[in-house]
Design a protein around this motif. Structure first.
Motif, PDB file in Angstrom:
ATOM      1  N   GLN A  30       0.831  -1.197   0.000  1.00 56.53           N
ATOM      2  CA  GLN A  30       0.000   0.000   0.000  1.00 56.53           C
ATOM      3  C   GLN A  30       0.866   1.246   0.000  1.00 56.53           C
ATOM      4  OE1 GLN A  30      -3.053   0.643  -0.580  1.00 56.53           O
ATOM      5  NE2 GLN A  30      -2.776   2.808  -0.157  1.00 56.53           N
ATOM      6  N   PHE A  31       2.015   1.178   0.679  1.00 58.19           N
ATOM      7  CA  PHE A  31       2.908   2.337   0.713  1.00 58.19           C
ATOM      8  C   PHE A  31       3.463   2.635  -0.669  1.00 58.19           C
ATOM      9  CE2 PHE A  31       4.940   5.538   3.025  1.00 58.19           C
ATOM     10  CZ  PHE A  31       6.166   5.746   2.441  1.00 58.19           C
ATOM     11  N   ILE A  32       3.753   1.556  -1.404  1.00 56.63           N
ATOM     12  CA  ILE A  32       4.263   1.723  -2.768  1.00 56.63           C
ATOM     13  C   ILE A  32       3.194   2.397  -3.622  1.00 56.63           C
ATOM     14  CG2 ILE A  32       5.142   0.532  -4.805  1.00 56.63           C
ATOM     15  CD1 ILE A  32       6.160  -1.653  -2.899  1.00 56.63           C
ATOM     16  N   GLN A  33       1.946   2.023  -3.405  1.00 53.68           N
ATOM     17  CA  GLN A  33       0.835   2.661  -4.135  1.00 53.68           C
ATOM     18  C   GLN A  33       0.820   4.167  -3.870  1.00 53.68           C
ATOM     19  OE1 GLN A  33      -2.187   1.261  -5.656  1.00 53.68           O
ATOM     20  NE2 GLN A  33      -2.003  -0.903  -5.187  1.00 53.68           N
ATOM     21  N   LEU A  34       1.073   4.528  -2.625  1.00 56.76           N
ATOM     22  CA  LEU A  34       1.093   5.955  -2.278  1.00 56.76           C
ATOM     23  C   LEU A  34       2.227   6.665  -3.008  1.00 56.76           C
ATOM     24  CD1 LEU A  34       0.449   6.170   1.569  1.00 56.76           C
ATOM     25  CD2 LEU A  34      -1.166   6.437  -0.279  1.00 56.76           C
ATOM     26  N   GLU A  35       3.385   6.025  -3.063  1.00 52.89           N
ATOM     27  CA  GLU A  35       4.524   6.625  -3.756  1.00 52.89           C
ATOM     28  C   GLU A  35       4.190   6.833  -5.230  1.00 52.89           C
ATOM     29  OE1 GLU A  35       8.602   5.438  -1.544  1.00 52.89           O
ATOM     30  OE2 GLU A  35       7.662   3.784  -2.623  1.00 52.89           O
ATOM     31  N   GLU A  36       3.444   5.887  -5.795  1.00 54.60           N
ATOM     32  CA  GLU A  36       3.095   5.987  -7.219  1.00 54.60           C
ATOM     33  C   GLU A  36       2.104   7.118  -7.488  1.00 54.60           C
ATOM     34  OE1 GLU A  36       1.890   2.032  -8.241  1.00 54.60           O
ATOM     35  OE2 GLU A  36       3.962   1.323  -8.345  1.00 54.60           O
ATOM     36  N   LEU A  37       1.381   7.533  -6.451  1.00 58.85           N
ATOM     37  CA  LEU A  37       0.423   8.627  -6.635  1.00 58.85           C
ATOM     38  C   LEU A  37       1.116   9.988  -6.615  1.00 58.85           C
ATOM     39  CD1 LEU A  37      -2.600   7.483  -4.432  1.00 58.85           C
ATOM     40  CD2 LEU A  37      -2.541   7.666  -6.910  1.00 58.85           C
ATOM     41  N   GLN A  38       2.338  10.015  -6.111  1.00 61.33           N
ATOM     42  CA  GLN A  38       3.068  11.283  -6.030  1.00 61.33           C
ATOM     43  C   GLN A  38       3.564  11.662  -7.425  1.00 61.33           C
ATOM     44  OE1 GLN A  38       5.184  12.289  -2.450  1.00 61.33           O
ATOM     45  NE2 GLN A  38       7.085  12.494  -3.617  1.00 61.33           N
ATOM     46  N   ASP A  39       3.326  12.908  -7.797  1.00 62.87           N
ATOM     47  CA  ASP A  39       3.795  13.371  -9.111  1.00 62.87           C
ATOM     48  C   ASP A  39       3.953  14.894  -9.078  1.00 62.87           C
ATOM     49  OD1 ASP A  39       0.494  12.997 -10.666  1.00 62.87           O
ATOM     50  OD2 ASP A  39       1.227  14.387  -9.162  1.00 62.87           O
ATOM     51  N   ASP A  40       4.101  15.508 -10.234  1.00 59.48           N
ATOM     52  CA  ASP A  40       4.302  16.965 -10.274  1.00 59.48           C
ATOM     53  C   ASP A  40       3.104  17.724  -9.717  1.00 59.48           C
ATOM     54  OD1 ASP A  40       6.137  16.842 -13.413  1.00 59.48           O
ATOM     55  OD2 ASP A  40       6.770  16.626 -11.325  1.00 59.48           O
ATOM     56  N   ALA A  41       1.915  17.165  -9.941  1.00 56.91           N
ATOM     57  CA  ALA A  41       0.714  17.852  -9.437  1.00 56.91           C
ATOM     58  C   ALA A  41       0.580  17.679  -7.932  1.00 56.91           C
ATOM     59  CB  ALA A  41      -0.526  17.304 -10.144  1.00 56.91           C
ATOM     60  N   ASN A  42       1.157  16.607  -7.407  1.00 55.45           N
ATOM     61  CA  ASN A  42       1.107  16.332  -5.958  1.00 55.45           C
ATOM     62  C   ASN A  42       2.507  15.986  -5.470  1.00 55.45           C
ATOM     63  OD1 ASN A  42      -2.029  16.043  -5.652  1.00 55.45           O
ATOM     64  ND2 ASN A  42      -1.470  14.726  -7.364  1.00 55.45           N
ATOM     65  N   PRO A  43       3.418  16.960  -5.487  1.00 60.42           N
ATOM     66  CA  PRO A  43       4.828  16.672  -5.244  1.00 60.42           C
ATOM     67  C   PRO A  43       5.168  16.203  -3.833  1.00 60.42           C
ATOM     68  CG  PRO A  43       4.489  19.034  -5.402  1.00 60.42           C
ATOM     69  CD  PRO A  43       3.192  18.399  -5.750  1.00 60.42           C
ATOM     70  N   ASN A  44       4.343  16.563  -2.853  1.00 55.78           N
ATOM     71  CA  ASN A  44       4.641  16.180  -1.468  1.00 55.78           C
ATOM     72  C   ASN A  44       3.603  15.231  -0.906  1.00 55.78           C
ATOM     73  OD1 ASN A  44       6.850  18.091  -1.313  1.00 55.78           O
ATOM     74  ND2 ASN A  44       5.254  19.655  -1.328  1.00 55.78           N
ATOM     75  N   PHE A  45       2.973  14.492  -1.808  1.00 55.10           N
ATOM     76  CA  PHE A  45       1.833  13.663  -1.413  1.00 55.10           C
ATOM     77  C   PHE A  45       2.171  12.689  -0.283  1.00 55.10           C
ATOM     78  CE2 PHE A  45      -2.154  11.758  -1.603  1.00 55.10           C
ATOM     79  CZ  PHE A  45      -2.044  10.387  -1.724  1.00 55.10           C
ATOM     80  N   VAL A  46       3.252  11.942  -0.440  1.00 59.43           N
ATOM     81  CA  VAL A  46       3.586  10.923   0.568  1.00 59.43           C
ATOM     82  C   VAL A  46       3.823  11.577   1.925  1.00 59.43           C
ATOM     83  CG1 VAL A  46       5.212   9.130   1.250  1.00 59.43           C
ATOM     84  CG2 VAL A  46       4.523   9.321  -1.136  1.00 59.43           C
ATOM     85  N   GLU A  47       4.591  12.655   1.903  1.00 59.45           N
ATOM     86  CA  GLU A  47       4.886  13.372   3.155  1.00 59.45           C
ATOM     87  C   GLU A  47       3.597  13.881   3.806  1.00 59.45           C
ATOM     88  OE1 GLU A  47       8.026  16.293   2.767  1.00 59.45           O
ATOM     89  OE2 GLU A  47       7.151  17.429   4.430  1.00 59.45           O
ATOM     90  N   GLU A  48       2.697  14.416   2.980  1.00 60.48           N
ATOM     91  CA  GLU A  48       1.433  14.954   3.518  1.00 60.48           C
ATOM     92  C   GLU A  48       0.576  13.847   4.121  1.00 60.48           C
ATOM     93  OE1 GLU A  48       1.261  18.596   0.268  1.00 60.48           O
ATOM     94  OE2 GLU A  48      -0.196  16.959   0.144  1.00 60.48           O
ATOM     95  N   VAL A  49       0.510  12.720   3.439  1.00 57.25           N
ATOM     96  CA  VAL A  49      -0.290  11.603   3.942  1.00 57.25           C
ATOM     97  C   VAL A  49       0.288  11.078   5.254  1.00 57.25           C
ATOM     98  CG1 VAL A  49      -1.009   9.227   3.535  1.00 57.25           C
ATOM     99  CG2 VAL A  49      -1.200  10.877   1.706  1.00 57.25           C
ATOM    100  N   VAL A  50       1.603  10.928   5.288  1.00 55.99           N
ATOM    101  CA  VAL A  50       2.237  10.407   6.504  1.00 55.99           C
ATOM    102  C   VAL A  50       2.052  11.379   7.668  1.00 55.99           C
ATOM    103  CG1 VAL A  50       4.416   9.704   7.553  1.00 55.99           C
ATOM    104  CG2 VAL A  50       3.876   8.985   5.238  1.00 55.99           C
ATOM    105  N   THR A  51       2.161  12.674   7.383  1.00 61.35           N
ATOM    106  CA  THR A  51       1.953  13.695   8.431  1.00 61.35           C
ATOM    107  C   THR A  51       0.535  13.605   8.983  1.00 61.35           C
ATOM    108  OG1 THR A  51       3.497  15.149   7.288  1.00 61.35           O
ATOM    109  CG2 THR A  51       2.098  16.163   8.960  1.00 61.35           C
TER     110      THR A  51
END
Lengths: 115, 142
Positions: A30-51
């Motif tokens: 599931q964590f890998i899935q989160l990393e795959e969602l991170q992109d230019d439009a959501n550059p800090n996605f993983v960090e935001e989710v973990v926070t």
């Protein structure tokens, strides 16, 4: 400039920490899935989710601690908090936390049965 | 990727059919799940709205809002997913409602499905599951 460098360094540290946790089985696919969602439009996605997860978890753990002080134990309330915690943990791929939540849930059900 | 409802499309001057953006309602009390589902649906081209519980979802529909798909959590305070789904169906809402639950008990998933869901997934939804929903939605409009 310096702030950006620091930010980048923190990001690198986080990445190697998470990579470690992935290898050691603390985090799952599931964590890998989160990393795959991170992109230019959501550059800090993983960090935001973990926070968000940490904030949510802290609040839940405080609630659980308080609930554990009550006599008699309110298993339904405890189970409710655990369910929330399980939901958050599985969404970031915190495999071991999720397993512990399931164990806790079983204890709560047993606790309720004993009345 | 172009995502849209064919039925509400119209021909623009250059002959290319204009497609209306689809909308998704995310109903969940967990902020982590809200964020993940919002990003997934936005990436697939949906306009998204997020509410914290089933009652807010029902109220939105009562006030006249409608969506192309609803992602409904099962366990929420005030009004849970089962009750909200039943209410929406009773109101005549025919929108695709997709249940997402952390609960893995078959009996509970079954009860949720019987409330009127089109689909039920374990949360969080992943990209593949979301894409399968888009396929279904596009098929329904053609």
């Amino acid at each position: 400039m310096e702030r950006n460098q620091l930010h980048r360094q923190v990001a690198l540290m986080r990445k190697s920490l998470f990579d470690q946790w992935l290898l050691q089985g603390y985090l799952d696919d599931q964590f890998i899935q989160l990393e795959e969602l991170q992109d230019d439009a959501n550059p800090n996605f993983v960090e935001e989710v973990v926070t968000l997860f940490y904030k949510d978890s802290s609040r839940l753990l405080v609630n659980i601690d308080q609930a554990l002080e009550k006599k008699p134990l309110d298993f339904t309330k405890l189970d409710g908090y655990m369910h929330q915690f399980k939901g958050s943990s599985s969404s970031i791929g915190a495999k071991k936390v999720k397993a512990e939540c399931t164990q806790f849930h079983d204890y709560c059900r047993a606790g309720n049965a004993e009345g | 990727m172009v995502v849209g409802t064919g039925a509400s499309g119209s021909m623009a001057a250059d002959g290319v059919e204009e497609r209306k953006q689809m909308s998704a309602l995310i109903v969940d009390d967990n902020s982590v799940i809200q964020k993940i589902h919002k990003v997934i649906m936005t990436k697939l081209g949906f306009e998204t709205q997020v509410v914290d519980n089933g009652k807010m979802a029902v109220d939105l529909h009562t006030s006249g809002c409608s969506f192309d798909v609803i992602l409904m959590d099962m366990e929420m305070p005030v009004m849970n997913g089962i009750e909200a789904t039943k209410e929406l169906r009773a109101m005549g809402v025919e929108t695709m409602i997709v249940g997402v639950t952390a609960c893995s008990l078959e009996s509970e998933k079954q009860a949720f499905k019987e409330a009127g869901l089109n689909e039920c997934f374990v949360k969080p939804l992943n990209m593949e599951e979301a894409k399968s929903l888009v396929k279904k939605l596009n098929k329904e409009d053609n």
